[in-house]
Motif scaffolding. Sequence first.
Motif, mmCIF file in Angstrom:
data_model
loop_
_atom_site.group_PDB
_atom_site.id
_atom_site.type_symbol
_atom_site.label_atom_id
_atom_site.label_comp_id
_atom_site.label_asym_id
_atom_site.label_seq_id
_atom_site.Cartn_x
_atom_site.Cartn_y
_atom_site.Cartn_z
ATOM 1 N N PRO A 173 34.491 37.557 43.384
ATOM 2 C CA PRO A 173 34.480 36.814 42.124
ATOM 3 C C PRO A 173 34.325 35.315 42.350
ATOM 4 C CG PRO A 173 36.717 37.459 42.686
ATOM 5 C CD PRO A 173 35.819 38.092 43.711
ATOM 6 N N MET A 174 34.103 34.597 41.275
ATOM 7 C CA MET A 174 34.025 33.143 41.331
ATOM 8 C C MET A 174 35.406 32.573 41.037
ATOM 9 S SD MET A 174 30.333 32.368 39.628
ATOM 10 C CE MET A 174 28.880 32.816 40.591
ATOM 11 N N MET B 10 24.706 28.631 39.931
ATOM 12 C CA MET B 10 26.156 28.677 39.763
ATOM 13 C C MET B 10 26.892 27.681 40.658
ATOM 14 S SD MET B 10 26.142 30.670 37.311
ATOM 15 C CE MET B 10 27.913 30.577 37.032
ATOM 16 N N LYS B 11 26.369 27.419 41.841
ATOM 17 C CA LYS B 11 27.019 26.442 42.724
ATOM 18 C C LYS B 11 27.074 25.084 42.046
ATOM 19 C CE LYS B 11 26.748 24.387 47.355
ATOM 20 N NZ LYS B 11 25.972 24.338 48.626
ATOM 21 N N ASN C 266 32.048 45.360 38.986
ATOM 22 C CA ASN C 266 30.961 45.239 38.015
ATOM 23 C C ASN C 266 30.513 46.642 37.632
ATOM 24 O OD1 ASN C 266 28.472 45.017 36.713
ATOM 25 N ND2 ASN C 266 27.730 43.360 38.010
ATOM 26 N N GLU D 55 32.221 43.088 43.984
ATOM 27 C CA GLU D 55 31.743 41.726 44.180
ATOM 28 C C GLU D 55 32.870 40.772 44.573
ATOM 29 O OE1 GLU D 55 28.377 41.825 40.637
ATOM 30 O OE2 GLU D 55 30.355 41.005 40.207
ATOM 31 N N PRO E 173 22.947 38.521 38.187
ATOM 32 C CA PRO E 173 22.657 37.928 39.501
ATOM 33 C C PRO E 173 21.808 38.817 40.398
ATOM 34 C CG PRO E 173 24.914 38.726 39.427
ATOM 35 C CD PRO E 173 24.381 38.858 38.034
ATOM 36 N N SER F 26 31.540 36.956 37.901
ATOM 37 C CA SER F 26 30.440 36.002 38.021
ATOM 38 C C SER F 26 29.581 35.942 36.767
ATOM 39 C CB SER F 26 29.611 36.309 39.275
ATOM 40 O OG SER F 26 28.959 37.555 39.143
ATOM 41 N N GLN F 27 28.386 35.371 36.894
ATOM 42 C CA GLN F 27 27.584 34.949 35.756
ATOM 43 C C GLN F 27 26.983 36.073 34.932
ATOM 44 O OE1 GLN F 27 26.948 34.447 39.003
ATOM 45 N NE2 GLN F 27 24.773 34.514 39.480
ATOM 46 N N PRO G 172 32.622 32.400 34.159
ATOM 47 C CA PRO G 172 32.547 31.070 34.768
ATOM 48 C C PRO G 172 32.634 29.928 33.763
ATOM 49 C CG PRO G 172 30.935 32.543 35.751
ATOM 50 C CD PRO G 172 31.511 33.266 34.572
ATOM 51 N N TYR H 45 40.476 32.954 39.091
ATOM 52 C CA TYR H 45 39.362 33.834 39.438
ATOM 53 C C TYR H 45 38.763 34.470 38.184
ATOM 54 C CZ TYR H 45 40.838 33.531 44.303
ATOM 55 O OH TYR H 45 41.159 33.067 45.551
ATOM 56 N N TYR I 275 23.301 31.602 32.327
ATOM 57 C CA TYR I 275 23.975 32.786 32.859
ATOM 58 C C TYR I 275 23.107 34.037 32.674
ATOM 59 C CZ TYR I 275 28.503 30.249 32.991
ATOM 60 O OH TYR I 275 29.522 29.371 33.242
#
Length: 637
Positions: free
Chosen positions: A276-277, A350-351, A95, A274, A342, A290-291, A296, A287, A339
């Motif tokens: 990643p999601m 996000m979960k 990031n 980080e 974070p 993130s937000q 995502p 992958y 979004y």
Amino acid sequence: MKHLLLTGCLLAAVLTVAAQQTQKPPLHGKHWMAITGKPLAATAGSMIFQKGGNAIDAACAMLAATCTMWDVLSWGGETQALIYNPKTKKVIGINALGVAPTGATAAHFKSQGLDFPPEFGPQAAVTPGTPAGLCHMLAEYGTMSLKQILAPAMELAAGYPIEAQTANSIERGKARIKEWPYSKAVFLTHPGEKREAPEAGEIFVQKDLLETLKKMVQAEEEALKQKKSRKEAIYAAATRFYKGDIAKEFVRGCQEQGGLITMQDLANYKIYEEEPMHTNYKGIDVYKLSQWTQGPMMLQALNILENFDLKKMGYNSAEYIHTVYQAMNLSFADRDFYYGDPYFPPEEPMKGLLSKAYARQRAGLISADKNDAMAGPGDPYPFEGKSNPYLELLKKRGLLIDTTKRSNPQFMPSHDVRNSSAYIHNSELEDSLYHDRLWRGTTSVEAADESGWVVSITPSGGWIPACIAGKTGVGMSQRMQSFVTNPELNPFNVVEPGKRPRVTLTPSLALKNGKPYLSFAVQGGDTQDQNLLQFFLNMVEFGMTVQQATEAANINSNQLWLSLGGTKEKDRQPRAGHLLLKNTTPEPVRNVLKQMGYTLSFDDRTSGPINAIWFDWEHGSFWGGSSNHGEDYGIGW
């Protein structure tokens, strides 16, 4: 209707995708692969590989080269990256997005009559992220020195034959460039003449930028003389940029032109490494960052589409186009409201947004035979075991809960969208401006090597017409415009000092059986994850090669809030049911989509330039794909 749908499916099926001819050949390599937005920048990556560098080294060299060549970005922009580390077998997120500076508040911009921060100029700038991001990636995961990595970029800054695309972009933007003295001095090499920009092929020299890069290398060399490690020496170069004489000139030049960035803003800036999601789609782990990105959104769309038999529908059949469009719209509606950064409260849900159960609920909202012009954000909080704290805000905005659809609540926007009739008769100029905002570009960098390192980067910011900060030669970012000032639009993305805007920039990596499967990215603003979603499905569902998939026809939805361009809410409102299709789309497919309530437009280009690497584990080689749009180029060995 069923007959028409079937006809559309059959016509699409006739297009034997596996036999498609491509305009550019696929790339093949056994040792390494380097792909990016400019041929000379890809050459920079190949030079580093040939000198023994790994994929991180090569990616950093390509990043430096693209910034120097103004490939829709500059050194003052931002870097978003995913890295596969073969030692840990993990995907890492980088990031390196800049932050809003001191004084950048919603009240500040509202006082200027703006609903969003400005598109251009010094007050559009977040702090530079790319120098810190490049130094971090190189120090932590590369093998070479900054001096070696920057050598191609420094040679380019000393003078390179500029391409027509960049030269013409300067000419088109010269009226705005003339507003900023340092930009004017760099870009307008023929002041007072009919064409003031460089000509294609002219040797374009950037003395100030070359001096900035030299200073960074000098800082590295001085640290090495003091017996500092390679890593420490690289970070010394970053320190000179953010805290030393480079920073002082950057801030002076920024503030002289009305910008907000302070020395403290630069000194306090740091990047984040980080986790990643990701989601799993039919055995493939995908992958995304993130937000703070829109990444995502693609994961959400995959989760929704997993509930449909896309292969049976057929590639770009009416049924397939409709289903993908609806899944994207539902995901974009969540992106547009939930979004944000974070590292700033409130915490994004996000979960819940990425849960498979939430995706099944959202999939259940898709009508089989009509566009839902009122698709809005859902309620992911129950899927985290929480209550939504924004119900009143959504109601105030005019979003009402509709409980009629299978007893699943969905927020229905009463004023967010413009129906077809509201814009179908708009002038060509307004339509052109809208699509410029939708497609506003960046570049991408893809690299892989035989030792297992893989890098996917989507850097951006500081594109032409860029405001250059003093005598640094560094163009400032324009990313501030991706914030909102109205919390009713998105309570997670309201501008404030130190905060990162939610960006469109979205590199991608996918693993299969625990090994790299795909590395892919694209330029194109809000269309990025639309293009990448379909690229991925083209390979996974329809068996295209990586080059076929980069060139394949996509669809584009305009039913989303634009992330870039325009300073009024009306400039960015979703266009309900507006669908961009390839101009070769068969007439029966068009007819079915019109009956579903879509307003169609057509173009020979329906995707930004996608760059990708596919890992052929059966044969122990790389396949590279580089789109037939733009100047993107790759080299493999």
